[in-house]
Write a protein that holds these residues in place. Structure first.
Motif, mmCIF file in Angstrom:
data_model
loop_
_atom_site.group_PDB
_atom_site.id
_atom_site.type_symbol
_atom_site.label_atom_id
_atom_site.label_comp_id
_atom_site.label_asym_id
_atom_site.label_seq_id
_atom_site.Cartn_x
_atom_site.Cartn_y
_atom_site.Cartn_z
ATOM 1 N N LEU A 272 -2.797 6.599 0.976
ATOM 2 C CA LEU A 272 -3.429 6.180 -0.266
ATOM 3 C C LEU A 272 -4.574 7.125 -0.629
ATOM 4 O O LEU A 272 -4.755 7.484 -1.807
ATOM 5 C CB LEU A 272 -3.956 4.752 -0.095
ATOM 6 C CG LEU A 272 -4.192 3.905 -1.332
ATOM 7 C CD1 LEU A 272 -2.936 3.818 -2.174
ATOM 8 C CD2 LEU A 272 -4.639 2.510 -0.917
ATOM 9 N N LEU B 278 -9.981 4.425 -6.354
ATOM 10 C CA LEU B 278 -9.892 3.470 -5.251
ATOM 11 C C LEU B 278 -11.030 2.459 -5.305
ATOM 12 O O LEU B 278 -10.844 1.276 -4.996
ATOM 13 C CB LEU B 278 -9.909 4.208 -3.911
ATOM 14 C CG LEU B 278 -8.631 4.974 -3.562
ATOM 15 C CD1 LEU B 278 -8.864 5.865 -2.341
ATOM 16 C CD2 LEU B 278 -7.474 4.010 -3.288
ATOM 17 N N ALA C 230 -9.600 3.493 2.685
ATOM 18 C CA ALA C 230 -9.041 4.595 1.903
ATOM 19 C C ALA C 230 -10.137 5.375 1.179
ATOM 20 O O ALA C 230 -10.073 6.605 1.082
ATOM 21 C CB ALA C 230 -8.018 4.053 0.903
ATOM 22 N N CYS D 258 -5.007 2.985 -10.747
ATOM 23 C CA CYS D 258 -4.826 4.100 -9.810
ATOM 24 C C CYS D 258 -4.266 5.368 -10.456
ATOM 25 O O CYS D 258 -4.619 6.480 -10.002
ATOM 26 C CB CYS D 258 -3.885 3.665 -8.670
ATOM 27 S SG CYS D 258 -4.598 2.445 -7.555
ATOM 28 N N LEU E 209 0.830 -1.205 0.000
ATOM 29 C CA LEU E 209 0.000 0.000 0.000
ATOM 30 C C LEU E 209 0.865 1.257 0.000
ATOM 31 O O LEU E 209 0.537 2.254 -0.665
ATOM 32 C CB LEU E 209 -0.931 -0.010 1.213
ATOM 33 C CG LEU E 209 -1.992 -1.119 1.223
ATOM 34 C CD1 LEU E 209 -2.727 -1.141 2.573
ATOM 35 C CD2 LEU E 209 -2.995 -0.933 0.094
ATOM 36 N N ILE F 21 2.017 1.863 -3.526
ATOM 37 C CA ILE F 21 0.975 2.473 -4.373
ATOM 38 C C ILE F 21 0.896 3.967 -4.100
ATOM 39 O O ILE F 21 0.881 4.788 -5.029
ATOM 40 C CB ILE F 21 -0.398 1.817 -4.116
ATOM 41 C CG1 ILE F 21 -0.387 0.340 -4.460
ATOM 42 C CG2 ILE F 21 -1.473 2.529 -4.951
ATOM 43 C CD1 ILE F 21 -1.682 -0.381 -4.114
ATOM 44 N N ALA F 22 0.831 4.343 -2.824
ATOM 45 C CA ALA F 22 0.709 5.751 -2.464
ATOM 46 C C ALA F 22 1.901 6.562 -2.979
ATOM 47 O O ALA F 22 1.757 7.743 -3.324
ATOM 48 C CB ALA F 22 0.585 5.905 -0.954
ATOM 49 N N GLN G 21 -1.106 3.820 6.126
ATOM 50 C CA GLN G 21 -1.009 3.527 4.691
ATOM 51 C C GLN G 21 -2.283 3.920 3.949
ATOM 52 O O GLN G 21 -2.221 4.440 2.828
ATOM 53 C CB GLN G 21 -0.711 2.041 4.488
ATOM 54 C CG GLN G 21 0.680 1.592 4.929
ATOM 55 C CD GLN G 21 0.790 1.400 6.427
ATOM 56 O OE1 GLN G 21 -0.207 1.446 7.153
ATOM 57 N NE2 GLN G 21 2.000 1.166 6.901
ATOM 58 N N THR G 22 -3.448 3.649 4.543
ATOM 59 C CA THR G 22 -4.698 3.979 3.854
ATOM 60 C C THR G 22 -4.908 5.486 3.785
ATOM 61 O O THR G 22 -5.459 5.995 2.807
ATOM 62 C CB THR G 22 -5.900 3.300 4.544
ATOM 63 O OG1 THR G 22 -5.931 3.641 5.930
ATOM 64 C CG2 THR G 22 -5.820 1.794 4.407
#
Length: 292
Positions: free
Chosen positions: A246, A255, A223, A290, A183, A186-187, A242-243
């Motif tokens: 994100l 998302l 998220a 994303c 995660l 991704i962010a 993390q969320t």
């Protein structure tokens, strides 16, 4: 602050209960599972949610009602926990008499009855009418480590929810550890780091991988709520950082598409998809959804 975070793991169950609290919560609930302490904690959180005075997610943990439940001083919450002692008909009659009294603080009264399997048959029969047709303000939350020990007539009058065993909770924690770097990658818009994190997941046995993807879906849901600034307790508090990152990096719409992709991956893994194909989807497909 009392919340569903007090109950480890059990992501799907907590989401289901939160949805029920936001709608029309059943007046008679039976919680089952092997962990008696976990059952009591969950029952108390549910009681707080039922009595919560907030207009959003319940329990809010901040209103006066939630604080009273957390402190064990709410006048409209009765908790019966006699450990392994036999629960006799006198207790059932007392509970019925108590429920004839209207609530003190608000519009609802909650009775939590722990170890309900210890109700003897006479006590169970004495409670049947109350469980089937309680007063409009009365709610019963029963916990049972051995729900099959209850009479079928009692079980049929309850909406049942099952707490996952501690082993499954440990699996959720392992899944969170696997998903944290994924995660974060991704962010950070780092497709290379996404690939490395996905390769680590590739070594996970199929049954456990299904659990990992279930936690991933819950994290993506958190998220989405964060991206939309919706007040809701996170389903995966261990992945909160993390969320949140994100939610800042990816739009809510994208998302939601990532959430749908995870559902597709769960189906593929269930059909014995090749590990390499799953890794590819976690990397290139997720990155495209994303950011491209």
């Amino acid at each position: 602050m009392i919340s569903f975070d007090d109950v480890p793991g059990n992501t799907a169950l907590k989401a289901e209960l939160q949805r029920a609290l936001a709608a029309r919560f059943p007046q008679t609930v039976l919680l089952s599972g092997d962990d008696s302490a976990g059952l009591r904690t969950l029952a108390t959180v549910l009681a707080a949610g039922i009595l919560c005075e907030a207009g959003g997610a319940r329990p809010c943990g901040r209103c006066l009602s939630c604080r009273k439940v957390a402190q064990g001083i709410h006048p409209d919450l009765t908790v019966i926990d006699e450990d392994e002692a036999e629960l006799k008909v006198d207790l059932a009659r007392r509970l019925k008499a108590d429920d004839a009294i209207v609530p003190n603080d608000g519009a609802r009264r909650v009775t939590v009855l722990c170890h309900a399997q210890n109700l003897n048959p006479m006590a169970q029969n004495a409670l049947l009418k109350e469980l089937e047709e309680p007063p409009s303000y009365a709610f019963f939350v029963l916990t049972a480590e051995r729900p099959d020990a209850l009479l079928q007539t009692v079980r049929s009058r309850c909406t049942r929810f099952a707490l996952a065993p501690p082993q499954q909770t440990a699996e959720d924690e392992q899944a969170a550890a696997l998903l944290s770097p994924y995660l974060a990658a991704i962010a950070a818009r780092r497709e290379d780091r996404m690939m490395l994190a996905a390769l680590a997941m590739e070594k996970t046995p199929r049954r456990a991988l299904l659990g990992v993807f279930g936690v991933l879906q819950a994290a993506l849901r958190d998220a989405v709520f964060a991206a939309k600034a919706l007040p809701q307790a996170p389903l995966q508090p261990a992945l909160r950082e993390q969320t949140q990152a994100l939610a800042r990096a990816v739009s809510a719409e994208r998302l939601l598409a990532a959430y749908a992709l995870t559902g597709t991956l769960i189906d593929r893994v269930g059909r014995n998809a090749a590990a390499a194909a799953v890794t590819c989807a976690l990397t290139s497909d997720m990155y495209r959804i994303c950011f491209l």
